[in-house]
Each structure stands twice: as structure tokens, then as C-alpha cells.
Scaffold this active site. Structure first.
Site, PDB file in Angstrom:
ATOM      1  N   THR A 132      -3.208  -1.446  -7.303  1.00 15.75           N
ATOM      2  CA  THR A 132      -3.836  -2.734  -7.601  1.00 15.75           C
ATOM      3  C   THR A 132      -4.123  -2.881  -9.097  1.00 15.75           C
ATOM      4  OG1 THR A 132      -5.918  -3.938  -7.302  1.00 15.75           O
ATOM      5  CG2 THR A 132      -6.026  -1.574  -6.996  1.00 15.75           C
ATOM      6  N   ASP A 133      -4.243  -4.129  -9.545  1.00 16.22           N
ATOM      7  CA  ASP A 133      -4.616  -4.365 -10.945  1.00 16.22           C
ATOM      8  C   ASP A 133      -6.074  -3.976 -11.220  1.00 16.22           C
ATOM      9  OD1 ASP A 133      -5.888  -6.441  -9.609  1.00 16.22           O
ATOM     10  OD2 ASP A 133      -5.015  -8.060 -10.818  1.00 16.22           O
ATOM     11  N   GLU A 134      -6.878  -3.810 -10.138  1.00 15.96           N
ATOM     12  CA  GLU A 134      -8.314  -3.534 -10.351  1.00 15.96           C
ATOM     13  C   GLU A 134      -8.553  -2.194 -11.032  1.00 15.96           C
ATOM     14  OE1 GLU A 134     -11.088  -4.480  -7.334  1.00 15.96           O
ATOM     15  OE2 GLU A 134      -9.962  -6.221  -6.644  1.00 15.96           O
ATOM     16  N   TYR A 157     -14.088   0.895  -4.701  1.00 15.87           N
ATOM     17  CA  TYR A 157     -12.705   0.633  -4.270  1.00 15.87           C
ATOM     18  C   TYR A 157     -11.720   0.938  -5.398  1.00 15.87           C
ATOM     19  CZ  TYR A 157      -8.426  -2.110  -3.648  1.00 15.87           C
ATOM     20  OH  TYR A 157      -7.105  -2.504  -3.603  1.00 15.87           O
ATOM     21  N   LYS A 161      -8.784   3.812  -5.772  1.00 15.56           N
ATOM     22  CA  LYS A 161      -7.359   3.511  -5.987  1.00 15.56           C
ATOM     23  C   LYS A 161      -6.871   4.177  -7.279  1.00 15.56           C
ATOM     24  CE  LYS A 161      -4.883   1.182  -3.957  1.00 15.56           C
ATOM     25  NZ  LYS A 161      -3.979   1.418  -2.796  1.00 15.56           N
TER      26      LYS A 161
END
Ligand code: NAD
Ligand code: DAU
Length: 349
Positions: A132-134, A157, A161
Site C-alpha cells: 500500500t501507499d500508506e 496497519y 504492511k
């Protein structure tokens, strides 16, 4: 060429779109969907392909190393597309342990299984990790996340990741495992669990329930139609360079409050309500803890190297998505019964 591809998390939102695309497009590939059917996993998402001869489903937990090894051997797995994860930021704030377990330990168990069962014979093997970009953290008003942006996760989260991404790359550097990683922006489309902004708000607008906007609604997300993410995954799986990372995003940034107004307009139009009637449902609530301000992906590398571009304009994608939720009320009713009610009450009390 024949392939036996293990897709993890294939009963979830993005996973089900990836499984459907691969099963329909490649009759010479066996697609083995491994999912332990958490609250977010739903085999109804795959009703249309469940009887195809090149599709199998295995109910298993990615943390169960012995079971994963057995699946690798039984199906002679040569490639992995790993999507299984705990994926909702708000849940990670309430229960970080389950995120560390699934996202970090589960990924490690898959990596170990791939390394050990493939036994250093990595010809025609691939471990593709979906991220993810997060992991890149939060942007100010300017700039984009590129593949070179340093990791700076803020939520449990995104921290889990980020950790899983590091483990995947460490297996490439240490053991020579052939890997590829992609980091995508926010997805929207059919079959998304209605805890995430877009399906949650479509459902609430339909039912004339309050729309809980965090803070002032000024946070910005970069939205991509889920089928375009699945197309990118197909392309990267086949043509991505081993060991490399690709950012995926549609250059499509929306401030939350503006996006919510588009959803209201679209749902009201479909339901024959007066334009903007449901704006009265907007309710500003306490902000999410550690709420990242802005995400924006630079996907130039994917475009230049592999020729990928989003296929849909946002307005078209949103119309399509709203229509899908309105026409699939049975799906919504099934996934919002039982446990969901408890989650909703606790989350939005
Ligand atoms: P989702 O929550 O809809 O689906 C996750 C799936 O994983 C479910 O089917 C669930 O049953 C399964 N799963 C969870 N824990 C498992 C376990 N221990 N063993 C086996 N299966 C398990 O998630 P999603 O939104 O489809 O996201 C899929 C992947 O894409 C995730 O890795 C996520 O981090 C990543 N991603 C999501 C987005 C997005 O906008 N949704 C954007 C970028 C990246
Ligand atoms: O950027 C990719 C990520 O996008 C994925 O990795 C995650 O799995 C996915 O859940 C998503 O994370 P976000 O936190 O950005 O998505 P969410 O739909 O939860 O929230 C989108 C924005 O809307 C965010 O700024 C928070 C806000 N929001 C969300 C909810 C659920 C609200 O204002 N109210 C809400 O009730």
C-alpha cells in the site's frame, strides 16, 4: 506456459477482482485462492467463477506454516500473489496485535514456505507482494510518493504492511527469492466491505443514516478503480522486473468532503431524490488518531516501463460503483448482518 498461482486473500475486495481476472483470462493457469474467510472474506464475491475448472479454493490461515507448505506441495505452486491482510486502519488502532500477526507473521510464513518448498530452485518462480501507499506516510500539500520515497508509516496497519514489505525484500537480498512488490493507492469498486469510506457512505446515504466524516473532511486520498489495480497486478506479475517495486495510482486526488458530496449527488440521482438532499446527513466526528493528511502516488514508472494507465475516469467509476451497490442490496444485507452491527456500534458510538 502452465502456471499454478497461489492467490492469498482472494475472497476479499481486491483479491476477488484479481482472482476473477486471472481465472477468466488464463485458462492455462490454475488459480488457487487461499483465504481463511475473516469478516472481510466472502466467497459470494466469486460466485460467477467458482465452478471454473482452473479455480480452486482452500480455507487456510497464512500464519499456519505447515498448512501453507502442504498447499505448496499439493498444488505444485510456482507463483504467489499475496494479498491476504488485515486491511482497515480503524481496526488496527483498536487491535494492533491481529495486524502484526497476519500482516507480518503471515507474510513471513508464506515467504518461508516458498523458500523451503522451492528449495533454492527459483527458475520460473515468483513471490509477488501486494502493498500500500500508506507505508510512505503522509504528504503535505505538494509532492508525490515515488518508489524511492523513504518509509514512514504512522498507523499500526501501515507499520505492519511496511514490516511485511521489508521482510519480502530481505528474502530477495538474503536468499535470492524472486520477488516483486507493488504499492497502490486507495481502491474503490464492487465487493468492498462497507467499513471503508466509499461503500460505507453509499450504504448510509441509501438508508438515510448519518455520514461520519472524520475531522473536517480535509484529508486527501488518491482513488483508483479496483479493476485497474487488478490489471496492473496482472501486468506486473507477467512483466515486472524481479526484485523491483512499482507504485500504482491514478493521479486522482480527492479531499474527503468533496468526494462525499460526489457520492451524495450520485446516490440521490439514482434514488430519484432532490439533488443534494442527503447533504444534511453529513456529520463531523472526532478525527481518526494519527490520521494521515494526504496520499498521492506517482505511477510514472509503471506507465513508462510497462505501459499501464487507468482505464476509467473517476466520474464513470463512481457511477458504476454506486449502481453496483444499489443493485446488490442482498450482498450488502448479508455482509452487514451479525458481527458488523456490533463493530458499527462500537466504532461510531
Ligand atoms: P480485504 O480486507 O477486503 O481482504 C483481505 C482478505 O484477506 C479477506 O478475504 C480475508 O479473509 C483474508 N485474510 C485476512 N487474514 C487472513 C489470514 N490470516 N489468512 C488467510 N486469509 C486472510 O482487503 P483488500 O482491501 O482487498 O486489500 C487486499 C490487499 O491489498 C491488502 O494486502 C492491502 O494491504 C492491500 N491494499 C489495499 C488497498 C485498498 O484500498 N483496499 C490499497 C492498496 C493496497
Ligand atoms: O491508501 C491505501 C489504503 O487505503 C489501503 O492500504 C487500506 O487497506 C485501505 O483501507 C485505505 O485506507 P484509508 O484509511 O485511506 O481508507 P478508508 O476508506 O478507511 O478512509 C478513507 C478516508 O476517509 C480517510 O481519510 C478516513 C476517512 N473516513 C473513513 C471512514 C471509514 C471518514 O472520514 N469516515 C469514515 O467513517
Amino acid at each position: 506456459m502452465m502456471k499454478n498461482i497461489l492467490v492469498t486473500g482472494g475472497a476479499g475486495f481486491i483479491g476477488s477482482h484479481v482472482v476473477r481476472l486471472l481465472v477468466n483470462k488464463y485458462s492455462n493457469y490454475n488459480i488457487i485462492n487461499l483465504d481463511n474467510l475473516t469478516y472481510a472474506g466472502n466467497l459470494e464475491n466469486l460466485n460467477d467463477i467458482e465452478n471454473k475448472p482452473n479455480y480452486s479454493f482452500v480455507k487456510a490461515d497464512i500464519c499456519d506454516y505447515d498448512k501453507i507448505c502442504a498447499v505448496f506441495s499439493e498444488y505444485n505452486i510456482d507463483s504467489v500473489i499475496h494479498l491476504a491482510a488485515e486491511s482497515h486502519v480503524d481496526r488496527s488502532i483498536k487491535d494492533p496485535f491481529s495486524f502484526a500477526k497476519t500482516n507480518i507473521m503471515g507474510t513471513l510464513s508464506l515467504l518461508e514456505a516458498a523458500k523451503n518448498i522451492w528449495n533454492n530452485d527459483f527458475d520460473n518462480k515468483l513471490f509477488y507482494h501486494i502493498s500500500t501507499d500508506e507505508v510512505y506516510g503522509s504528504l503535505g500539500d505538494e509532492g508525490y510518493f515515488t518508489e524511492k520515497t523513504a518509509y514512514d508509516p504512522h498507523s499500526p496497519y501501515s507499520a505492519s504492511k511496511a514490516s511485511s514489505d521489508h521482510f519480502v525484500r530481505s528474502f530477495s537480498d538474503t536468499y535470492g527469492l524472486p520477488i516483486v512488490v507493488s504499492n497502490c493507492s486507495n481502491n474503490y469498486g464492487s465487493f468492498q466491505f462497507p467499513e471503508k469510506l466509499i461503500p460505507l457512505f453509499i450504504n448510509n446515504i441509501c438508508k438515510s443514516k448519518p455520514l461520519p466524516v472524520y475531522g473536517k473532511g480535509e484529508n486527501i486520498r488518491d482513488w483508483l478503480f479496483v479493476n485497474d489495480h487488478a490489471r496492473a497486478i496482472d501486468l506486473i506479475f507477467h512483466n515486472g522486473s524481479k526484485g523491483d517495486t512499482y507504485n500504482i495510482g491514478g493521479f486522482n486526488e480527492w479531499k474527503n468532503i468533496d468526494l462525499i458530496k460526489v457520492l451524495i449527488k450520485t446516490v440521490d440521482k439514482f434514488l430519484g431524490r432532490k439533488e443534494g438532499e442527503s447533504e444534511k446527513l453529513i456529520t463531523f466526528v472526532t478525527d481518526r488518531a494519527g490520521h494521515d493528511y494526504r496520499y498521492a502516488i506517482d505511477s510514472t514508472k509503471l506507465k513508462n516501463e510497462l505501459g499501464w494507465e487507468p482505464s476509467l475516469q473517476f466520474e464513470e467509476g463512481i457511477e458504476h460503483t454506486v449502481k453496483w451497490y444499489l443493485e446488490n442490496q442482498d450482498w450488502i444485507n448479508n455482509v452487514t448482518s451479525g458481527e458488523y452491527q456490533k463493530y458499527y456500534k462500537e466504532m461510531y458510538k
